[in-house]
Write a protein that holds these residues in place. Structure first.
Motif, PDB file in Angstrom:
ATOM      1  N   ASP A 427      11.356  40.989 -25.312  1.00 16.79           N
ATOM      2  CA  ASP A 427      11.086  39.646 -25.803  1.00 16.79           C
ATOM      3  C   ASP A 427       9.699  39.526 -26.442  1.00 16.79           C
ATOM      4  OD1 ASP A 427      11.731  37.075 -26.281  1.00 16.79           O
ATOM      5  OD2 ASP A 427      11.125  36.329 -24.301  1.00 16.79           O
ATOM      6  N   VAL A 428       8.664  39.962 -25.733  1.00 19.08           N
ATOM      7  CA  VAL A 428       7.304  39.742 -26.234  1.00 19.08           C
ATOM      8  C   VAL A 428       6.608  41.013 -26.707  1.00 19.08           C
ATOM      9  CG1 VAL A 428       7.071  37.792 -24.654  1.00 19.08           C
ATOM     10  CG2 VAL A 428       6.087  39.992 -24.032  1.00 19.08           C
ATOM     11  N   GLY A 429       7.203  42.170 -26.436  1.00 20.16           N
ATOM     12  CA  GLY A 429       6.570  43.417 -26.843  1.00 20.16           C
ATOM     13  C   GLY A 429       5.693  43.987 -25.746  1.00 20.16           C
ATOM     14  N   VAL A 430       5.530  45.295 -25.779  1.00 19.00           N
ATOM     15  CA  VAL A 430       4.752  45.969 -24.735  1.00 19.00           C
ATOM     16  C   VAL A 430       3.292  45.509 -24.747  1.00 19.00           C
ATOM     17  CG1 VAL A 430       3.905  48.191 -23.907  1.00 19.00           C
ATOM     18  CG2 VAL A 430       6.213  48.006 -24.788  1.00 19.00           C
ATOM     19  N   ASP A 431       2.713  45.446 -25.935  1.00 19.22           N
ATOM     20  CA  ASP A 431       1.289  45.135 -26.036  1.00 19.22           C
ATOM     21  C   ASP A 431       0.960  43.795 -25.380  1.00 19.22           C
ATOM     22  OD1 ASP A 431       1.007  47.454 -27.387  1.00 19.22           O
ATOM     23  OD2 ASP A 431       0.857  46.554 -29.376  1.00 19.22           O
ATOM     24  N   ALA A 453       2.553  34.556 -25.937  1.00 13.39           N
ATOM     25  CA  ALA A 453       2.617  36.020 -26.019  1.00 13.39           C
ATOM     26  C   ALA A 453       3.361  36.463 -27.273  1.00 13.39           C
ATOM     27  CB  ALA A 453       3.297  36.584 -24.773  1.00 13.39           C
ATOM     28  N   LYS A 454       4.323  35.655 -27.676  1.00  9.77           N
ATOM     29  CA  LYS A 454       5.111  36.016 -28.854  1.00  9.77           C
ATOM     30  C   LYS A 454       4.430  35.609 -30.153  1.00  9.77           C
ATOM     31  CE  LYS A 454       8.930  34.312 -26.970  1.00  9.77           C
ATOM     32  NZ  LYS A 454      10.295  33.790 -26.776  1.00  9.77           N
ATOM     33  N   SER A 455       3.539  34.644 -30.068  1.00  6.09           N
ATOM     34  CA  SER A 455       2.983  34.085 -31.289  1.00  6.09           C
ATOM     35  C   SER A 455       2.032  35.069 -31.963  1.00  6.09           C
ATOM     36  CB  SER A 455       2.271  32.768 -30.997  1.00  6.09           C
ATOM     37  OG  SER A 455       0.911  32.989 -30.728  1.00  6.09           O
ATOM     38  N   GLN A 456       2.048  35.071 -33.261  1.00  4.44           N
ATOM     39  CA  GLN A 456       1.184  35.960 -34.006  1.00  4.44           C
ATOM     40  C   GLN A 456       0.085  35.121 -34.636  1.00  4.44           C
ATOM     41  OE1 GLN A 456       3.255  38.800 -36.339  1.00  4.44           O
ATOM     42  NE2 GLN A 456       4.440  39.355 -34.539  1.00  4.44           N
ATOM     43  N   SER A 457      -0.825  34.679 -33.802  1.00  2.00           N
ATOM     44  CA  SER A 457      -1.913  33.864 -34.305  1.00  2.00           C
ATOM     45  C   SER A 457      -3.140  34.087 -33.455  1.00  2.00           C
ATOM     46  CB  SER A 457      -1.523  32.385 -34.257  1.00  2.00           C
ATOM     47  OG  SER A 457      -1.518  31.948 -32.922  1.00  2.00           O
ATOM     48  N   ASN A 458      -4.226  33.487 -33.855  1.00  6.19           N
ATOM     49  CA  ASN A 458      -5.477  33.717 -33.141  1.00  6.19           C
ATOM     50  C   ASN A 458      -5.461  33.142 -31.727  1.00  6.19           C
ATOM     51  OD1 ASN A 458      -5.389  31.158 -34.222  1.00  6.19           O
ATOM     52  ND2 ASN A 458      -7.597  30.969 -34.301  1.00  6.19           N
ATOM     53  N   GLU A 459      -4.452  32.306 -31.444  1.00 10.21           N
ATOM     54  CA  GLU A 459      -4.371  31.780 -30.090  1.00 10.21           C
ATOM     55  C   GLU A 459      -3.948  32.881 -29.117  1.00 10.21           C
ATOM     56  OE1 GLU A 459      -1.602  28.544 -30.241  1.00 10.21           O
ATOM     57  OE2 GLU A 459      -2.426  27.984 -32.197  1.00 10.21           O
ATOM     58  N   ASN A 460      -3.308  33.864 -29.655  1.00 13.42           N
ATOM     59  CA  ASN A 460      -2.825  34.961 -28.841  1.00 13.42           C
ATOM     60  C   ASN A 460      -3.923  36.038 -28.748  1.00 13.42           C
ATOM     61  OD1 ASN A 460      -1.655  37.249 -27.844  1.00 13.42           O
ATOM     62  ND2 ASN A 460       0.272  36.978 -28.947  1.00 13.42           N
ATOM     63  N   PRO A 461      -4.515  36.196 -27.585  1.00 11.42           N
ATOM     64  CA  PRO A 461      -5.666  37.100 -27.468  1.00 11.42           C
ATOM     65  C   PRO A 461      -5.378  38.548 -27.849  1.00 11.42           C
ATOM     66  CG  PRO A 461      -4.979  36.287 -25.302  1.00 11.42           C
ATOM     67  CD  PRO A 461      -4.212  35.514 -26.330  1.00 11.42           C
TER      68      PRO A 461
END
Length: 593
Positions: A427-431, A453-461
RNA sequence: GCUCUCAUAGUUUAAUGGAUAGAACAUCGGUUUGCGGUACCGACGAUCCAAGUUCGAUUCUUGGUGAGAGCACCA
């Protein structure tokens, strides 16, 4: 560097003692810490504050005396007394910048240190019973254990990662019986599935494997299956005695040999699933330790004998008890039941003995918060065996909640609704999964935000950190298009041009990396590293925005900045690797959906 | 009932007994056509309560309050 500063202060102390300012018998421990704020220099010591009381002088006066008596150092540009009496040391810029050269030269070896003194330790984590697939609850222990092991190794421990396979107990019998009952069902013979059996669909899958291999060979009539079995809970009876009756019938109907065949198929299937999931999660073990070995060898017997010889065992109500209360536990613990069976705790004691017999100097147990009752018990066991209880360490990780669309995802094995670790990774990827599990302190409850965790933005550390890495890669790539070159020699020779605030900040952060690692190891806290990486990434993004790095005509400045960027890249890549996440060269990936 | 863990901005959280409690999200306001704006800058905003130890406490001790968990001849 800290050592150098300590020597400087040491000398000042000696001088002051000699001219009678300080008493001769004074020999305080000099502690330096990296300052939190750059206004306070690079390193500070609270020495004057701690000396205030014994010397009956104001801390600031003592600090002043000490600084006045310091000798000059090539590496120190300024020393000042600040606040309530701290002595702040400012390093020369030249000295600060050396770290860039060092990082580039050492690559992934930068930060290696001998903090652990090559101590041989075993780190045991996850160790979930092989009765079903790993779920998200196991994920935190897996991510935490793997990351911590990596960090400990980096800090000079000789680490062995171990998974304890509980392949011996009653739960395994319940598993085998559950599988067999499903198998009987598949053969067309109706059964009433026990309340305490394993309900999951994976049991049916395993039954299918059994049937494929052995046909109807293990089939028995329902009369035989239920003969003499007490009523189940749903029929007003007790689910425990019901399943025990079923287990016993299963064993006698199949006979030892055939029962073992079913048992082994179930165990192997589930265990290999667990291994696959963990390996997919970037979690790798050096050893899978079978509980059965403790019994088939003589370890359990020997462990009990040691306790007995030390007079820590006694008999009561037909059972054999270990005097755990003698060592601070709440209750004494049974090691051999009235029916002659050894308890799970007996295995634990034996396993502990085994770890030290294998030559480990320390045993680290990583448990979930629900196992906190084990601490006193295991420490007691160690004392009973004559093992120094300080050589075993039990770290608890608090639970993680999954949050989706702002709501807690409800889970429970009973409701049958639980998210497996494998599903989470898909769902969210290993990383993201690896990083999210360790980005909070292990003794803090964790809210795992799936959407974030899934989002591809700067909110996602994770994304934010990886982006900093990719950005640096891009800068180097872009050089060619601009017909510019990266010349490391020139860059390293021109580090003195790195003179703006952002560059100072970045350099400062880079040089604290080794201390972040040891702090992380010492406090068993991978989240310290995770936070650091975020901070480093942030600092870099800020720098990138304010200053050009690659697209510069000034050859010296360009290469100096490229060296700095390269050092940042090395640290981010190293740090992410230790947390089990990748450091991609580009955030644009074609194969992403 | 007994025991353990935890309690910090609106939310998620950081801080070997140290200096002005640090971030992120949310909210509000900005960013010179740029080596990737998937970014950057600014503002607002917090230590559960009460004692104690200390030169100094978010941190240590005790007592409350609240949340989670554990208390088997189960694994």
């Amino acid at each position: 560097m800290i050592k150098h500063l300590q020597e400087l202060l040491e000398k000042a102390l000696e001088d002051l003692k000699r001219n009678g300012e300080f008493p001769k018998d004074l020999s305080p421990e000099i502690i330096f810490e990296r300052t939190k704020s750059k206004e306070h220099g690079d390193f500070a010591t609270n020495l004057a504050l701690t000396l205030a009381k014994p010397l009956k002088k104001s801390p600031r006066d003592i600090a002043q005396l000490l600084t006045d008596n310091l000798i000059e150092s090539l590496h120190v540009s300024k020393v000042e007394v600040a606040g309530p009496g701290f002595i702040n040391f400012f390093l020369t810029e030249n000295c600060r910048r050396q770290v860039i050269k060092q990082i580039i030269k050492q690559g992934d070896e930068f930060g290696d240190n001998a903090y652990g003194k090559n101590k041989k330790i075993t780190v045991e984590f996850v160790s979930a019973n092989p009765t079903g697939p790993l779920h998200v609850g196991h994920g935190r222990g897996a991510a935490y254990g793997a990351s911590l092991s990596n960090i400990l190794e980096k800090c000079g421990y000789n680490v062995q990662r171990e998974y304890y396979v509980n392949d011996n107990g009653r739960q395994m019998d319940i598993l085998a019986t559950s599988v067999w009952l499903r198998y009987v069902e598949l053969c067309g013979q109706p059964v009433v599935f026990p309340d305490n059996g394993y309900q999951g669909d994976y049991i049916v899958d395993i039954a299918r494997i059994v049937r494929k291999k052995y046909g109807d060979k293990f089939l028995h009539t329902s009369h035989e299956i239920y003969e003499g079995v007490p009523a189940d809970e749903k029929s007003g009876g007790d689910k425990e005695t019901h399943i025990d009756g079923l287990i016993s019938n299963t064993k006698s109907l199949l006979g030892k040999k055939d029962y073992n065949k079913v048992f082994q198929i179930a165990l192997n299937d589930i265990l290999s699933g667990i291994k696959q999931d963990l390996s997919k999660f970037n979690v790798n073990y050096d050893s899978w330790f079978s509980e059965k070995l403790l019994h088939s060898g003589d370890t359990v017997d020997r462990a009990l004998k040691i306790l007995k010889d030390n007079n820590y065992l006694y008999e009561k109500d037909g059972a054999i008890w270990f005097m755990a209360t003698h060592f601070g536990d709440d209750l004494d613990r049974v090691v051999i039941r009235e029916n002659g069976q050894k308890t799970y705790f007996a295995s634990d004691v034996a396993y502990l003995l085994n770890k030290f017999e294998r030559g480990f100097e320390g045993a680290l147990y990583l448990f979930g918060a629900d196992h906190h009752g084990y601490i006193a018990r295991m420490k007691a066991a160690a004392k009973g065996l004559g093992i120094n209880p300080d050589d075993i360490e039990i770290v608890l990780t608090q639970f993680a909640n999954l949050i989706e669309h702002g709501e807690k995802v409800q889970m429970g094995t009973r409701s049958g609704k639980f998210v497996t670790l494998s599903q989470l990774i898909d769902d969210v990827g290993v990383d993201a999964a690896r990083f999210f599990y360790v980005m909070r302190s292990h003794d803090q409850h964790l809210d795992f935000d799936l959407d974030l965790a899934k989002s591809q933005s700067n909110e996602n550390p994770v994304f934010y950190i990886q982006y900093a890495h990719a950005r640096i890669c891009r800068v180097f790539e872009k050089l060619e298009q601009e017909a510019l070159q990266y010349n490391q020699e020139i860059g390293l020779a021109s580090l003195n041009l790195l003179d703006n605030d952002s560059e100072h900040d970045l350099t400062r952060l880079l040089s604290s990396y080794p201390e972040i690692l040891t702090a992380s190891a010492r406090t068993r806290s991978p989240h310290v590293l995770a936070n650091y990486l975020r901070e480093l990434a942030q600092s870099f993004h800020s720098y990138y925005n304010e200053h050009k790095i690659g697209k510069l005509d000034d050859e010296s400045l360009r290469n100096a900045r490229l060296c700095l960027a390269k050092a940042v890249k090395v640290i981010i890549a190293n740090g992410l690797k230790m947390l089990g996440a990748s450091a991609p060269e580009s955030m644009f990936s074609e194969d992403k959906d």
